[in-house]
Design a protein around this motif. Structure first.
Motif, short mmCIF file in Angstrom:
data_model
loop_
_atom_site.label_atom_id
_atom_site.label_comp_id
_atom_site.label_asym_id
_atom_site.label_seq_id
_atom_site.Cartn_x
_atom_site.Cartn_y
_atom_site.Cartn_z
N VAL A 18 -5.02 4.87 -8.29
CA VAL A 18 -5.42 3.88 -7.28
C VAL A 18 -4.46 4.01 -6.11
O VAL A 18 -3.24 3.93 -6.27
CB VAL A 18 -5.36 2.46 -7.86
N THR A 19 -5.01 4.24 -4.93
CA THR A 19 -4.20 4.34 -3.72
C THR A 19 -4.24 2.99 -2.99
O THR A 19 -5.27 2.59 -2.45
CB THR A 19 -4.73 5.45 -2.79
N CYS A 20 -3.12 2.30 -3.03
CA CYS A 20 -3.00 0.99 -2.39
C CYS A 20 -2.69 1.19 -0.90
O CYS A 20 -1.63 1.72 -0.55
CB CYS A 20 -1.89 0.18 -3.05
N LEU A 21 -3.60 0.76 -0.05
CA LEU A 21 -3.45 0.96 1.38
C LEU A 21 -2.67 -0.21 1.98
O LEU A 21 -3.24 -1.21 2.43
CB LEU A 21 -4.83 1.10 2.03
N ILE A 22 -1.37 -0.08 1.96
CA ILE A 22 -0.50 -1.14 2.46
C ILE A 22 -0.77 -1.42 3.93
O ILE A 22 -0.79 -2.57 4.38
CB ILE A 22 0.98 -0.74 2.26
N GLY A 23 -1.00 -0.35 4.71
CA GLY A 23 -1.27 -0.52 6.13
C GLY A 23 -2.50 -1.37 6.39
O GLY A 23 -2.59 -2.05 7.42
N VAL A 53 5.58 2.85 5.28
CA VAL A 53 4.79 3.50 4.23
C VAL A 53 3.42 2.84 4.18
O VAL A 53 3.32 1.63 3.98
CB VAL A 53 5.49 3.39 2.86
N HIS A 54 2.37 3.63 4.36
CA HIS A 54 1.03 3.08 4.40
C HIS A 54 0.32 3.15 3.06
O HIS A 54 -0.69 2.48 2.87
CB HIS A 54 0.19 3.81 5.46
N MET A 55 0.82 3.96 2.14
CA MET A 55 0.12 4.15 0.88
C MET A 55 1.10 4.22 -0.28
O MET A 55 2.09 4.95 -0.20
CB MET A 55 -0.70 5.45 0.90
N ILE A 56 0.84 3.47 -1.34
CA ILE A 56 1.58 3.58 -2.59
C ILE A 56 0.55 3.66 -3.71
O ILE A 56 -0.43 2.90 -3.72
CB ILE A 56 2.52 2.38 -2.81
N MET A 57 0.77 4.55 -4.64
CA MET A 57 -0.21 4.76 -5.70
C MET A 57 0.23 4.13 -7.02
O MET A 57 1.41 3.97 -7.29
CB MET A 57 -0.46 6.26 -5.90
N ARG A 58 -0.76 3.77 -7.81
CA ARG A 58 -0.58 3.31 -9.18
C ARG A 58 -1.65 3.97 -10.04
O ARG A 58 -2.59 4.58 -9.52
CB ARG A 58 -0.68 1.78 -9.27
N VAL A 98 -4.30 -5.42 -3.56
CA VAL A 98 -3.03 -4.70 -3.55
C VAL A 98 -1.92 -5.58 -4.12
O VAL A 98 -1.08 -5.13 -4.91
CB VAL A 98 -2.69 -4.21 -2.13
N GLU A 99 -1.90 -6.86 -3.75
CA GLU A 99 -0.92 -7.78 -4.29
C GLU A 99 -1.03 -7.86 -5.81
O GLU A 99 -0.02 -7.81 -6.54
CB GLU A 99 -1.11 -9.17 -3.69
N ARG A 100 -2.24 -7.96 -6.31
CA ARG A 100 -2.45 -8.02 -7.77
C ARG A 100 -1.96 -6.75 -8.45
O ARG A 100 -1.32 -6.81 -9.50
CB ARG A 100 -3.95 -8.22 -8.04
N ASP A 157 5.94 -12.10 1.40
CA ASP A 157 4.50 -12.26 1.59
C ASP A 157 3.95 -11.17 2.53
O ASP A 157 2.95 -11.37 3.23
CB ASP A 157 4.14 -13.66 2.08
N HIS A 158 4.61 -10.02 2.54
CA HIS A 158 4.03 -8.78 3.05
C HIS A 158 4.18 -7.78 1.91
O HIS A 158 4.85 -8.05 0.91
CB HIS A 158 4.75 -8.30 4.32
N LEU A 159 3.59 -6.61 2.05
CA LEU A 159 3.55 -5.67 0.92
C LEU A 159 4.29 -4.37 1.18
O LEU A 159 4.18 -3.42 0.40
CB LEU A 159 2.08 -5.37 0.57
N ALA A 160 5.08 -4.32 2.25
CA ALA A 160 5.71 -3.06 2.64
C ALA A 160 6.75 -2.57 1.64
O ALA A 160 7.01 -1.36 1.55
CB ALA A 160 6.36 -3.20 4.02
N PHE A 161 7.38 -3.49 0.88
CA PHE A 161 8.36 -3.10 -0.14
C PHE A 161 7.77 -3.13 -1.55
O PHE A 161 8.50 -3.10 -2.53
CB PHE A 161 9.56 -4.06 -0.10
N ALA A 162 6.42 -3.21 -1.63
CA ALA A 162 5.75 -3.46 -2.91
C ALA A 162 6.14 -4.85 -3.41
O ALA A 162 6.73 -5.65 -2.68
CB ALA A 162 6.02 -2.38 -3.94
N LEU A 163 5.83 -5.16 -4.67
CA LEU A 163 6.15 -6.45 -5.27
C LEU A 163 6.41 -6.23 -6.75
O LEU A 163 6.27 -5.12 -7.26
CB LEU A 163 5.00 -7.45 -5.08
N GLY A 164 6.78 -7.31 -7.44
CA GLY A 164 6.94 -7.21 -8.89
C GLY A 164 8.17 -6.43 -9.30
O GLY A 164 9.13 -6.28 -8.55
N ARG A 165 8.11 -5.87 -10.52
CA ARG A 165 9.31 -5.22 -11.08
C ARG A 165 9.68 -3.95 -10.35
O ARG A 165 10.83 -3.48 -10.47
CB ARG A 165 9.09 -4.93 -12.57
#
Length: 417
Positions: free
Chosen positions: A314-319, A290-295, A58-60, A352-360
């Motif tokens: 791709v469904t990124c399972l943040i939870g 938010v438990h899921m963000i898609m790409r 998910v981080e990648r 270093d958590h993924l709740a707000f997503a990452l990157g741009r």
């Protein structure tokens, strides 16, 4: 959940509660653990997507420095309810649009213009129940607070709060409509029309007679000769209302549910208010709103567990990723003092958590959320002494796409004020 060998080399999953099942909704964390261990990539037929559950994957995907992933999924996922938003853009177009809206959510504008709005709304809501000795922190505060803040930021009529709340609830239901319920889809599209009918005349009025509010600032903003159209502004306001309302609502509720379940940590936060940010960061990790963000894949991609073809969702399972044993020690334990989560960067793209997503596409409203939570929690702790859950009540989370307590009745000793 099934693996489709002709579309992916993802491993066949062990029997799991399906993400659309009542069993999964009741406890997704147990299913997440099995996914991470034995089926980190699952082809999910019903949602026509690939479920990704490990932190490293998910981080990648979120950081995506090689252009393997896009946000083209938002064309069908959010455009029907918001219109075309900044989330769908890439490259220079995304950079310019983000530069147009970002100043309102950081630095001087946040401190000088928005913080007084946050403080006032928190105080007014708390004053309505602080002397009663009991309240439902979700109904009396969490669901109302962020929506009122956003309405005031935009200079909208706060008497329309119930309409705003109804709109964002319908939008969130649309985004979480993983089963494809046609009534939920139709309600979401109806909300887009209703919100446009409400907002477009206001936007046009602000263009001709600007005020000292975010909506007027958006109307006047210009970067590299680019200005936002009425439709751009309406779509951003719709996104802000839904994303800012739902996520902060659930974050505040989950933060208090977690602290009330750990009285020693609640006592520590009450004594040292600098720990509020750590409590918020740990809540975002442990109980993300938010438990899921898609790409969407731009090319064939290798992930843990197999290959995802180009053009797939791709469904990124943040939870799940936020409780990955390979990333966090005792990940199912709520601990504001944990050493493997950095509080100082928790609200930046270096989180270093993924709740707000990452990157741009890191959440542009992360600092706004921090300001709301820190202010709201501070004022609640000031007003509510000896805080505890109502008798015989055990908090429980609800939701799959977004998740948090629907109710949080508490008892407290009123503090004069």
């Amino acid at each position: 959940m099934t693996s489709a060998p002709h579309e992916s080399t993802a491993k066949q999953a062990a029997p799991l509660p399906d993400i659309l099942s009542p069993a999964f909704a009741a406890d997704p964390y147990g299913a997440y653990r099995i996914m991470r261990e034995s089926a980190p990539l699952i082809r999910h037929e019903a949602t026509n997507s690939y479920l990704v559950s490990r932190y490293e994957d998910v981080e990648r995907i979120f950081k995506d420095k090689s252009g393997e992933f896009t946000t083209e999924n938002y064309d069908w996922q959010i455009e029907p309810v918001h219109g075309r938003t900044i989330l769908q853009l890439g490259g220079r177009e995304h950079a310019v649009r983000r530069a147009l809206v970002a100043p309102a959510f950081r630095g001087a504008d946040l401190q000088e213009k928005v913080l007084p709005i946050i403080e006032r709304n928190a105080r007014e809501l708390i004053n309505a129940f602080r002397h009663t000795g009991e309240a439902d922190l979700v109904d009396a505060f969490a669901t109302r607070f962020p929506v009122l803040v956003i309405a005031d930021m935009l200079g909208l009529d706060r008497a329309d709060h119930d309409r705003f709340h109804g709109w964002y609830s319908t939008v969130i239901a649309f985004l979480g409509n993983l089963a494809g319920d046609p009534e939920v889809a139709a309600a979401g599209q109806r909300t887009r029309r209703e919100f446009a009918e409400y907002m477009i005349p206001i936007i046009r009025q602000r263009r001709s007679a600007p005020g000292d509010d975010l909506l007027s600032a958006l109307c006047a903003a210009e970067v590299d000769g680019v200005r936002m159209s009425d439709e751009d502004i309406k779509a951003f306001c719709s996104l802000l209302l839904a994303a800012g309302g739902e996520t902060t609502d659930k974050a505040i509720a989950s933060l208090f549910a977690n602290l009330l379940a750990h009285p020693e940590q609640l006592a520590a936060v009450r004594e040292d208010r600098s720990l509020i940010e750590r409590a918020f960061a740990e809540t975002l990790r442990h109980s993300p709103p938010v438990h899921m963000i898609m790409r969407q894949t731009a090319t064939e991609v290798e992930l843990s567990g197999g290959t995802v073809p180009a053009g797939a969702t791709v469904t990124c399972l943040i939870g799940s990723a936020n409780r990955d044993e390979s990333r966090y020690r005792e990940p199912d334990r709520f601990d504001i003092f944990r050493s493997d989560l950095t509080g100082t960067t928790a609200f930046s793209a270096a989180a270093d958590h993924l709740a707000f997503a990452l990157g741009r596409h890191f959440c542009v409203g992360a600092l706004l959320a921090r300001a709301e939570v820190v202010t709201g929690v501070n004022q609640l702790l000031d007003a509510l002494g000896e805080l505890r859950l109502a008798d015989d009540f055990t908090p429980f989370e609800q939701g799959v796409f977004t998740r948090g307590p629907r109710s949080l009745p508490v008892r407290f000793t009123p503090v004069p004020g």
